[in-house]
Design an enzyme around this catalytic site. Structure first.
Site, PDB file in Angstrom:
ATOM      1  N   GLU A   1      21.494  61.943 -41.931  1.00  0.00           N
ATOM      2  CA  GLU A   1      21.854  62.466 -41.126  1.00  0.00           C
ATOM      3  C   GLU A   1      22.214  62.556 -39.949  1.00  0.00           C
ATOM      4  OE1 GLU A   1      17.483  64.063 -41.898  1.00  0.00           O
ATOM      5  OE2 GLU A   1      17.462  64.602 -39.849  1.00  0.00           O
TER       6      GLU A   1
ATOM      7  N   LYS B   1      14.409  56.480 -47.513  1.00  0.00           N
ATOM      8  CA  LYS B   1      13.850  58.000 -46.458  1.00  0.00           C
ATOM      9  C   LYS B   1      14.433  57.513 -44.934  1.00  0.00           C
ATOM     10  CE  LYS B   1      13.149  62.244 -44.759  1.00  0.00           C
ATOM     11  NZ  LYS B   1      12.373  61.753 -43.296  1.00  0.00           N
TER      12      LYS B   1
END
Lengths: 291, 291, 291, 291
Positions: free
Chosen positions: D171, D164
């Site tokens: 991102e 993550k």
């Protein structure tokens, strides 16, 4: 020897002085009549014995190009024009070709030294034909700093401005290097007296340099740089260096990031960061800061 | 004054010599019995009069930490340990606390100077209590370069290594600055003699520095750097500087990109670039280069 | 409607097919006679009814410029030329001006879609006069993907290629984004199955995208990318985007670093890193790796 | 199956709803009594049948660590704790070890999806022992998006948060990619309608993605992003990704520069740029902008 000097601002004026102090005869022309020895370029050309040498020290771009073009119409075969300004190296070939049509030589000279040059000498990086450079050595030898360094005949026409351009690219990245270190020390809770650390670095360290000496000087005058805004201009050389990196497929991250940091320093608000803030708001519901 | 010196390698051995030449009495210990004045740390401690000062000059990390711990068991209240190695600044607090339990003082000293230090002096950035630093000034005054620069008491415990860490971060970015300029000049068709350009920059330019002098020296020895591979190690300080930039929310692109360039220089092949090549092949049918 | 298509390679050939499948009549010309419907540009022009529309799909730079110039001599007032290749946006103004002398219209079309376009449609970014674009909409409407997206009239002449250039700059940085993540996961001891992680990201995550789908596809075919070298070409658009960032004073670090990473990926050895290695050897006596 | 859910904020509350809609029985605890099903952690534990599964969805760092520690004292052998928050992967090993002392299992789950997750599902990256993950699959299968993607068992304890974290690093760089393109288009005189260009890119292009869809949405709401300041927060994951790049010696320029851009976006004035401005003034007499 005799020299015509066009442009008697901060740089040209001081270079004229340094040359005169060494016994050269310099006829100066400036748009400002109070600073000028002669009333026009034509008068300047007339006042010099042939073969003439005329040093152009005016802003890069159109002013330099038009001055060179005008000189092309005034000078004679065997004369030499020196462009000592901050021209892009690609202008040199154009200028040289134009003058060559009239048998006039062309030498480009990248000049470093700033306000310190009159006393310490100006580092010179020159490009041009060997014979032209040879003829100008009495001038170069006076302008340059004493000692074995500070002058290079870097190659043909354009090489002088090219070397100066890369010099400035390095300069951008070196300034950024110290600046990042400064901000880190200022931000950290570990170091009590940042100016003292910089001062101490001036001797015995790997990072000692003239720029470090100047930063120490600036911190002596204003220990927290409280009077200076973090707003930094850039001149052509830094941008051209990155353009050359792109053209030559050379990675130049430190130089390029130094330039980008200056761009950002002049923005009130960043459209890119607005877009990122908008995206974070869209996917995560993160609050945005209103304008 | 008397000093114990632990670790008599390239740095510690030369520092001992420089101190002895100035009249200090240095008892040295090294794991290598041939280089050592004494047979053990205990013997070294016994050979010094109280209050003692012991300089630890061994590799950072575990070797330094275990040496300090061992000294904690041997020294007495009022003694001082100096860590002159390249420890992370966060080790200093741990070391200081441990020694403080026995009333022993702790000073961290970042040392710059490399192989040139024995002759030109070692720049020193020290952290610790004022009284401890004061007591060690006779040592520092001999190690440091002559003149007004080259020494700073940067703050409390850790400040010395912190300042040295940032020094090295700046050093990384400065080296990268010159290196990018070097590659640009090498790649360009405009400049004929790259080493001459670098040599000329040593005087009168904005970018003159000790590192530039050294690069000129390297180019004198090997004008095309033909004998040197573009493979660059990095030590802890550069990495820690970036970690600190992250912790303190300080943008440090020039330093960070300098570090990344070193990482890449040591790769035979880049997994990231494999992924980009694979992507280009997927969407555009662009050929990939087989391994 | 009728369309002339010049250049029937991977892109032009597929676009012709997609147009024909939709009922348009496309006359194709290619230097390769086997692929060509006609024997010459003149023949192609003759075979179309006025007012004609001719789509140029040949390599950017000289091939496109000379094709446009040749068309300028063959077409008539009221005809339109579309440059659908990867021309620099600055070429468009030159091309448009040249054709305008003969009353011929000019539209630039940036085309995205690669090998997938024939099936999924080609995203089109076009620049030119509103009337010209309007006239070509039957063509654009067939080439573009179904649905409300995939076509934009971005502005006057040049705007299409400009938008496509920025698209590609973003593409470079997005590929680099995934690539860095890939290398991190590969390098880490924490994650066991990197391809499975990428596959899982295709749904529900913030970073899902078509590029991610393609990377998953590549990893399905070659889970360790073992057959692909980390060697990445770049085309004009990425370089031009950085040049525009410089011209417009816009910081574009992610795009620029993506380009630099490609430059480095193609080097056997880095002159810049040689210089850094040489410097480390000079000041610290650090060993260099011999060539 | 039964699940305890601790922390019923934006994420935890919606996940509870999604699970309940699928027929699972979720007992929720929140510090806010109005949102809570039970009055204390002890009560929550008592309300679940063994073997229990308790999902912790509270802020990373101390809140998560103390909640896990408290659960360690309340749960029994054979129970499982899931940390679904944004913990640093290094916390997972500590948490798992603590719980293992009481025979309690531990699974870390990186969760992506933001405000959209309740409807579209939450992408899940989990780390832990195979048996523990297997037992929780009924939960994961409901939370994840429909279809074959959106879930991965990435490795042992810590692997979920690690994956993550890298997801978020990617991102950051993807958002920066679009943001740089946005600023370039905004700055350029070539493109008339920037939001239309972004909208068109949603189909057929190489850069189509969910983030692009969201940027289009944001531009629909505010075409010039006039209401949003270019001020961007960052959370731990971006910083940790860069720390991991440093630890693993992986160059990650796009991710790192994205993070640095956020740091700068939050500064009123940059100490680094003050230092550069001061230097330019020192050597060139360039004017500085006063504060």
């Amino acid at each position: 020897m005799q020299l015509g000097m066009i442009g008697l601002g901060k740089m040209g004026g001081n270079m004229k002085l340094r040359l005169e102090q060494a016994g050269h005869q310099v006829v100066g022309y400036d748009r400002n009549p109070d600073a000028s020895d002669v009333g026009s370029l034509a008068e300047l050309v007339d006042s010099l014995e042939t073969p003439r040498a005329v040093w152009v020290m005016v802003p890069a771009g159109e002013p330099t190009r038009s001055t060179v073009a005008e000189l092309g119409g005034l000078l004679s075969e065997g004369d030499i024009v020196i462009d000592g300004g901050n021209s892009r190296f690609t202008d040199d070939e154009v200028n040289a070709k134009l003058l060559a049509e009239s048998g006039i030589g062309y030498v480009d000279a990248g000049v470093s030294g700033g306000v310190w040059g009159i006393k310490e000498g100006y580092a010179l990086m020159v490009g041009g034909a060997a014979a032209d450079v040879e003829r100008l050595m009495p001038i170069f030898n006076v302008l340059k700093p004493e000692g074995e360094f500070g002058f290079v005949h870097a190659g043909g026409v354009g090489a002088g401005h090219y070397a100066k351009m890369v010099h400035n690219g390095i300069e951008y990245a070196m300034m950024q290097s110290y600046a990042e270190g400064y901000e880190l020390l200022e931000a950290s809770e570990y170091v009590d007296n940042v100016p003292e650390v910089f001062k101490s670095w001036r001797s015995g360290t790997v990072i000692r340099s003239w720029l470090l000496d100047l930063l120490d000087r600036a911190l002596d005058e204003d220990p927290e740089l409280a009077k200076i805004k973090g707003y930094v201009e850039d001149s052509g050389e830094g941008r051209w260096t990155v353009e050359e990196a792109i053209r030559l497929r050379v990675a130049a991250p430190a130089i390029t990031e130094s330039l980008f940091a200056r761009f950002v320093s002049r923005q009130d608000d960043s459209p890119a960061m607005k877009a990122v803030a908008a995206l974070r708001n869209q996917f995560g519901g993160h609050a945005v800061k209103p304008e």
